[in-house]
Design an enzyme around this catalytic site. Sequence first.
Site, PDB file in Angstrom:
ATOM      1  N   GLU A  50       2.648   2.070   9.325  1.00  0.00           N
ATOM      2  CA  GLU A  50       1.372   2.642   8.876  1.00  0.00           C
ATOM      3  C   GLU A  50       0.518   3.149  10.036  1.00  0.00           C
ATOM      4  O   GLU A  50      -0.220   4.120   9.902  1.00  0.00           O
ATOM      5  CB  GLU A  50       0.573   1.618   8.067  1.00  0.00           C
ATOM      6  CG  GLU A  50       1.123   1.379   6.665  1.00  0.00           C
ATOM      7  CD  GLU A  50       2.088   0.202   6.605  1.00  0.00           C
ATOM      8  OE1 GLU A  50       2.490  -0.294   7.685  1.00  0.00           O
ATOM      9  OE2 GLU A  50       2.445  -0.215   5.493  1.00  0.00           O
ATOM     10  N   GLN A 113      -0.821  -9.978  -0.606  1.00  0.00           N
ATOM     11  CA  GLN A 113      -1.161  -8.764   0.144  1.00  0.00           C
ATOM     12  C   GLN A 113      -2.613  -8.343  -0.060  1.00  0.00           C
ATOM     13  O   GLN A 113      -2.929  -7.166  -0.090  1.00  0.00           O
ATOM     14  CB  GLN A 113      -0.204  -7.618  -0.212  1.00  0.00           C
ATOM     15  CG  GLN A 113       1.217  -7.892   0.286  1.00  0.00           C
ATOM     16  CD  GLN A 113       2.096  -6.668   0.285  1.00  0.00           C
ATOM     17  OE1 GLN A 113       1.933  -5.771  -0.513  1.00  0.00           O
ATOM     18  NE2 GLN A 113       3.061  -6.633   1.200  1.00  0.00           N
TER      19      GLN A 113
END
Lengths: 592, 173
Positions: A50, A113
């Site tokens: 990312e 998450q």
Amino acid sequence: MKKSGAEIFVESLRHEGVKTVFGLPGGVVLKIFDVLCQQKDIELVLTRHEQAAAHMAEGYAKATGKAGVVLVTSGPGMTNIVTGLADAYMDSVPLVAFTGQVSTNLIGNDAFQEADNVGISRPCTKHNVLVKNVADLAQTIKEAFYIATSGRPGPVLVDIPKDVSTDKAEFKYPDRVYLRGYNPTVTGNKHQIRQAAEAIMKAKKPVIYVGGGAIFANAADEVRELAEITQIPVTMTLMGLGSFPGTHPLSLGMLGMHGGYWTNMAMHHADLLIAVGARFDDRVTGKLSEFCPEARVVHIDIDPTSIKKTVHAHIPIVGDVKAVLHQLNVMLRSMDGNPAEVKSQRAAWLKQVEQWRNEHPLTYRQDDRVTKPQFVIEKLYQLTRHEAIVATDVGQHQMWAAQYFKGSKPRTWLTSGGLGTMGFGFPAAIGAQKAYPEKLVLCITSEGSFQMNLQELATVAEHKLPVKVALLNNGFHGMVRQWQDLFYEGRYSASYLGKIPDFVKLAEAYGILGLRAVKPDEVEPVIKEALKHKGPVLMDIHTDPYENCYPMIPAGGAHHEMMLEDPPELVNARKGGAHKRKVDEGEGVLPA
Amino acid sequence: MEHIISVLVENKFGVLARVAGLFSARGYNIESLSVAPTLDPTTSMITIVTVGDDRVIEQIMKQLNKVVEVLKVVDLTETHYLDRETALIKVHTKPEHRDEAIRIADIFRAKIVDSSPTTYTIEITGDVDKVEALINLLKPLGIKELIRTGRIAIARETTRTASPRREPALLKT
């Protein structure tokens, strides 16, 4: 007809003219990725990390001027882009980052998450929002793009919970934005501009100091006009490179810690400083109390917080750099005094600057044994015919590139200035290449920086993006090693990189061309071959591990206190072998 | 110098964190902070008391203005203003001190709002000097617990600028 949040997301991006999104999927954003893959207008570039997605979006934004777009999942997806957000915030890069979030009913429950995306990104974004209701999504996206690209640009984060992407709402994309508390000043105050014009006419030793703001404002023409009608030399910050042609007779090149001797001397002796879209970073000013001691300061910036933050501005002008310079140029043209007169007035000052330039030009000594990094940059500069978009990483190679790769156009120089993020260059180059598939994009990097995001070789290979990577391999975190040599008696604590991969084999493992130049006479053929090759190339160019970057203003020094070469103590220490040189003990992949 | 800054913000979640975060991130100090909605329920007023030289205060004002949800920033110290603070002070009261505590409260026009056999809880509202003077007088009796609201402040109407209120510059003398 009602649309799901994911459909609204994609429609909104289409309305914003977004063509490319950089990202990586995950649980809570699957609905959005599912809609994305069923349409053709917006392409998703899947990155391998990312962080690289954020830097690619930055590269895209810097090269195009449009907002770069990132799409990642919650938790680790979001925390991995924090570096990119912080980098974009420091360098005023327009970025819109969309992060997934756990469903609204789970927020705050330490769900799988889950991270406080808005809380974590707050100090490193211009603005951020958690969308709690799908009905607000389109409006929020519109505002996000507006905030990211207007005023002083910057990153904006929009956090989208999973249920918001699946819930449905009527879709109507707003045609305008109204934000009560956000209204950047564009036009400069006329009275202040008149004062600036008068100061310019009176000044004997003026310098124009241009930062990245001039590039984001598309003000290169106005900067050039100002310089030419007033015959004032122009220096640029690291971020401002490209805003004024580096080959122009009035160009002083980069200033500051590794700026030219003549540039910093001009700063030190200037009687008027015209700061344009720059923020007086400490790498630019050196010791603040001795910064431009004789100069009055005109400071033009769209962000009022930049003005008088570190350096007092005698004539502050808040406004868009392009608009203000236009106003200023019109005013200067209407004032008394003809161009020939202006030219003769400035002659003595320009002559003085030229004298400094001739006294201590940029210099290095190339022999036939070990390749000097500066030599590689010069070759790249010559062989690309100055036409490349250049992305750099951070460290010595970045400073040499800033010194020797004289940019001629705005938006062709992509580098991480404020945050100084190693690992930025390669993904930034990929982002720029994605925006301009036909242009030559060159990434100048080093083995230290490159290893921080080398996984993106896969992205380059998958999309067949013909990025040319010139990796200056000196076996060290070079800038750290330089400081250790100069200020820590040569104790190379953690700066030597030890086992360095075989970059040619690495490139081949990803299915792209790898080339190596070990000797100086191999450099030119390797670069030529790389440029001829249609696809991506990784050039592993071995350079002198002990070359230091000069001129240098040591930390805490002033502009006139530059080091121009290795000090005698260092030279002697090296002769006596006092400095520890693991490299010479035969470890690592380095020149014989 | 001490400054009282009024920050009118949009009444949304996260705005206070953004304003407070701005102070912590840039190393500015918050002496006191109070927040509540205004007459318009879509906005809130944050009153911040901070200390800094002119350069720091100028940066604080600019940085606050830069926050997207901030609508208006006023440094009240630059104008004529009123400021008030409320404190609740729980004092130990031995039998021989109970009358003394009531007398002290009376002098300051403070109210005794709770009483137990061994304590009084006294409520005081006033400017900072008054609140601190009361606290100092009660200290010898033994303060068990003390809570202060932080200051709120409002600009005086311009027609009343001739009021006997001290000039801002003299505040710290």
